[in-house]
Structure formats: C-alpha cells, structure tokens
Scaffold this motif. Structure first.
Motif, PDB file in Angstrom:
ATOM      1  N   VAL A 179       0.915  -1.199   0.038  1.00  0.00           N
ATOM      2  CA  VAL A 179      -0.018  -0.008   0.167  1.00  0.00           C
ATOM      3  C   VAL A 179       0.925   1.222   0.098  1.00  0.00           C
ATOM      4  CG1 VAL A 179      -1.785   1.398   1.457  1.00  0.00           C
ATOM      5  CG2 VAL A 179      -1.864  -1.121   0.918  1.00  0.00           C
ATOM      6  N   ARG A 180       1.996   1.160   0.952  1.00  0.00           N
ATOM      7  CA  ARG A 180       2.880   2.289   1.053  1.00  0.00           C
ATOM      8  C   ARG A 180       3.442   2.657  -0.662  1.00  0.00           C
ATOM      9  NH1 ARG A 180       5.904   0.082   5.491  1.00  0.00           N
ATOM     10  NH2 ARG A 180       4.320   0.420   6.914  1.00  0.00           N
ATOM     11  N   ALA A 181       4.069   1.508  -1.375  1.00  0.00           N
ATOM     12  CA  ALA A 181       4.295   1.742  -2.511  1.00  0.00           C
ATOM     13  C   ALA A 181       3.598   2.161  -3.263  1.00  0.00           C
ATOM     14  CB  ALA A 181       5.044   0.242  -3.118  1.00  0.00           C
ATOM     15  N   ALA A 182       2.234   1.676  -3.439  1.00  0.00           N
ATOM     16  CA  ALA A 182       1.247   2.262  -4.286  1.00  0.00           C
ATOM     17  C   ALA A 182       0.897   3.443  -4.163  1.00  0.00           C
ATOM     18  CB  ALA A 182       0.049   1.272  -4.136  1.00  0.00           C
ATOM     19  N   ALA A 240       2.919   5.829  -2.977  1.00  0.00           N
ATOM     20  CA  ALA A 240       4.096   6.656  -3.383  1.00  0.00           C
ATOM     21  C   ALA A 240       4.223   6.626  -4.857  1.00  0.00           C
ATOM     22  CB  ALA A 240       5.351   5.961  -3.123  1.00  0.00           C
ATOM     23  N   THR A 241       3.807   5.739  -5.585  1.00  0.00           N
ATOM     24  CA  THR A 241       3.531   5.600  -7.237  1.00  0.00           C
ATOM     25  C   THR A 241       2.356   6.479  -7.427  1.00  0.00           C
ATOM     26  OG1 THR A 241       4.306   3.311  -7.073  1.00  0.00           O
ATOM     27  CG2 THR A 241       3.174   4.128  -9.131  1.00  0.00           C
ATOM     28  N   TRP A 242       1.326   6.540  -6.834  1.00  0.00           N
ATOM     29  CA  TRP A 242       0.268   7.580  -6.805  1.00  0.00           C
ATOM     30  C   TRP A 242       0.660   8.900  -6.835  1.00  0.00           C
ATOM     31  CZ3 TRP A 242      -2.732  10.849  -3.993  1.00  0.00           C
ATOM     32  CH2 TRP A 242      -3.758  11.359  -4.363  1.00  0.00           C
ATOM     33  N   ARG A 243       1.609   9.216  -5.723  1.00  0.00           N
ATOM     34  CA  ARG A 243       1.887  10.548  -5.568  1.00  0.00           C
ATOM     35  C   ARG A 243       2.873  11.108  -6.671  1.00  0.00           C
ATOM     36  NH1 ARG A 243       3.652   9.283   0.119  1.00  0.00           N
ATOM     37  NH2 ARG A 243       1.653   9.202   1.128  1.00  0.00           N
ATOM     38  N   GLU A 244       3.739  10.096  -7.290  1.00  0.00           N
ATOM     39  CA  GLU A 244       4.379  10.488  -8.212  1.00  0.00           C
ATOM     40  C   GLU A 244       4.181  10.663  -9.885  1.00  0.00           C
ATOM     41  OE1 GLU A 244       7.708   7.827  -7.863  1.00  0.00           O
ATOM     42  OE2 GLU A 244       8.334   8.640  -5.814  1.00  0.00           O
ATOM     43  N   ARG A 245       2.714  10.143  -9.882  1.00  0.00           N
ATOM     44  CA  ARG A 245       2.154  10.139 -10.987  1.00  0.00           C
ATOM     45  C   ARG A 245       2.118  11.744 -11.549  1.00  0.00           C
ATOM     46  NH1 ARG A 245      -3.399   6.950 -11.552  1.00  0.00           N
ATOM     47  NH2 ARG A 245      -3.060   7.403 -13.665  1.00  0.00           N
ATOM     48  N   GLY A 246       2.495  11.761 -13.055  1.00  0.00           N
ATOM     49  CA  GLY A 246       2.395  13.022 -13.239  1.00  0.00           C
ATOM     50  C   GLY A 246       3.718  14.196 -13.348  1.00  0.00           C
ATOM     51  N   VAL A 247       4.628  13.203 -12.554  1.00  0.00           N
ATOM     52  CA  VAL A 247       5.926  14.172 -12.137  1.00  0.00           C
ATOM     53  C   VAL A 247       6.509  14.319 -13.553  1.00  0.00           C
ATOM     54  CG1 VAL A 247       8.257  13.922 -10.929  1.00  0.00           C
ATOM     55  CG2 VAL A 247       6.216  13.352  -9.786  1.00  0.00           C
ATOM     56  N   ALA A 248       6.935  13.281 -14.220  1.00  0.00           N
ATOM     57  CA  ALA A 248       7.499  13.542 -15.630  1.00  0.00           C
ATOM     58  C   ALA A 248       6.960  14.588 -16.574  1.00  0.00           C
ATOM     59  CB  ALA A 248       7.709  12.266 -16.337  1.00  0.00           C
ATOM     60  N   SER A 249       5.397  14.626 -16.294  1.00  0.00           N
ATOM     61  CA  SER A 249       4.836  15.783 -17.033  1.00  0.00           C
ATOM     62  C   SER A 249       5.280  17.162 -16.571  1.00  0.00           C
ATOM     63  CB  SER A 249       3.304  15.744 -16.810  1.00  0.00           C
ATOM     64  OG  SER A 249       2.901  14.421 -17.687  1.00  0.00           O
ATOM     65  N   LEU A 250       5.325  17.460 -15.392  1.00  0.00           N
ATOM     66  CA  LEU A 250       5.749  18.609 -14.586  1.00  0.00           C
ATOM     67  C   LEU A 250       7.186  18.987 -14.929  1.00  0.00           C
ATOM     68  CD1 LEU A 250       3.860  18.421 -11.287  1.00  0.00           C
ATOM     69  CD2 LEU A 250       3.192  19.779 -13.082  1.00  0.00           C
TER      70      LEU A 250
END
Length: 179
Positions: free
Chosen positions: A55-58, A60-70
């Motif tokens: 759940v923690r890894a999920a 963290a992945t959810w929080r990092e979504r869109g980082v490449a776009s930014l």
C-alpha cells in the motif's frame, strides 16, 4: 587380488547429517526453519506487513504520477528558447547569403558596357522578395565596379531586434569595350 577371496570391509563413508557444526562448536540447523502453519499469528503479521508495504509503494507511485509531465513543462521554455535561437541563426545565415548574391548581381550588371539596366534593381531582383536589400556603389573606377548590399535581419520574436544588418561587397571587372 585373488578371485573368490573375500574382500576386506572398507571403512564406511561418513553419513551426512542434517546438523552442521559451525566453527564455534555449537550445532546450527542446515536450513531455515519452516514457516509456521496458516492461522498462526506470525504468518498473519507477516502478511499484514507485506500488505502495508504494498500500500505504501502504491501510494508513493500514486503521488509520483504526473511528475514527468511537470518536469517536461519546467524544461519546455528552455527547449523553446534553444529552438528559436537555432531558427534565428538560420535566418541570419540566409540573409548573409542573400546579401552576397545581391551584391554580385548588382556589380555584374554595373560592370556591363553602356547602356545597362539599373544595377541596384538587378541586385534586388536576384534575391528573395522578403529580404529587401539596400544596394550602394561606394567606389568605382575605369577598371572595376564595387557593389555593397546591406540586408536587415528580421527577428523571430516580434519587437526584439538584437542583430545588426548584414553587409556583403562584390567587385567585378568592367568589360573591355575597345574594338
């Protein structure tokens, strides 16, 4: 060896045991202990820990979504600036080449014997329509004609003009008209 004679019994090879004796002298198991049976609290706790880690890894992945776009949006102004600088450099080189072409055409036309067409107009006709060169004849003698063409470099960004005009000169010999 004599046939039919009984063989002497060889000493038996040591039997591998399930217990290893480390150098310290205390026996240690040769393999890890088997996990506890299902329903035992240790197994449930391990499953809960694994679930929490997933759940923690999920998250963290959810929080990092869109980082490449930014990150791309942050770099986009620099990429556009580099692209515009390359385009501006290409326009400046093209204007320099067109100024040389206009100067050569004007000097060639002015070097012809009389009557000849307007040499400045011949130089302007030899280049692209949007370049609009300014052609002058700074010096001329009985043997040569020199023409100078000056072209203003247009800016890619309207309102910003930071490049000086480009000037090119060409000298042509006058044609010999003696019979």
């Amino acid at each position: 060896m004599i046939p039919g004679a009984a063989r002497a019994a060889a000493p038996a090879a040591p039997v591998a045991s399930a217990v290893r004796v480390p150098r310290s002298g205390t026996p240690a198991p040769s393999r890890p202990a088997a996990p506890a049976a299902p329903g035992v609290p240790g197994v449930r706790a391990a499953a809960r820990r694994a679930s929490r880690q997933w759940v923690r890894a999920a998250r963290a992945t959810w929080r990092e979504r869109g980082v490449a776009s930014l990150e791309y949006l942050g770099m986009l102004p620099f990429l556009l600036l580099i692209a515009l600088a390359g385009i501006q450099l290409g326009i400046a080189a093209y204007c320099g080449e067109q100024a040389g072409t206009a100067a050569r055409a004007a000097a060639r036309t002015a070097a012809e014997p009389d009557p000849h067409a307007d040499a400045a107009q011949a130089g302007a006709n030899a280049v692209s329509g949007w370049v609009n060169p300014s052609i002058t004849f700074p010096r001329s003698d009985n043997l040569t004609v020199t023409a100078t063409a000056t072209v203003r470099i247009p800016s890619v960004l309207p309102g910003l003009s930071f490049l000086d005009p480009v000037s090119r000169s060409a000298t042509m010999p006058r044609e010999d008209t003696t019979p």
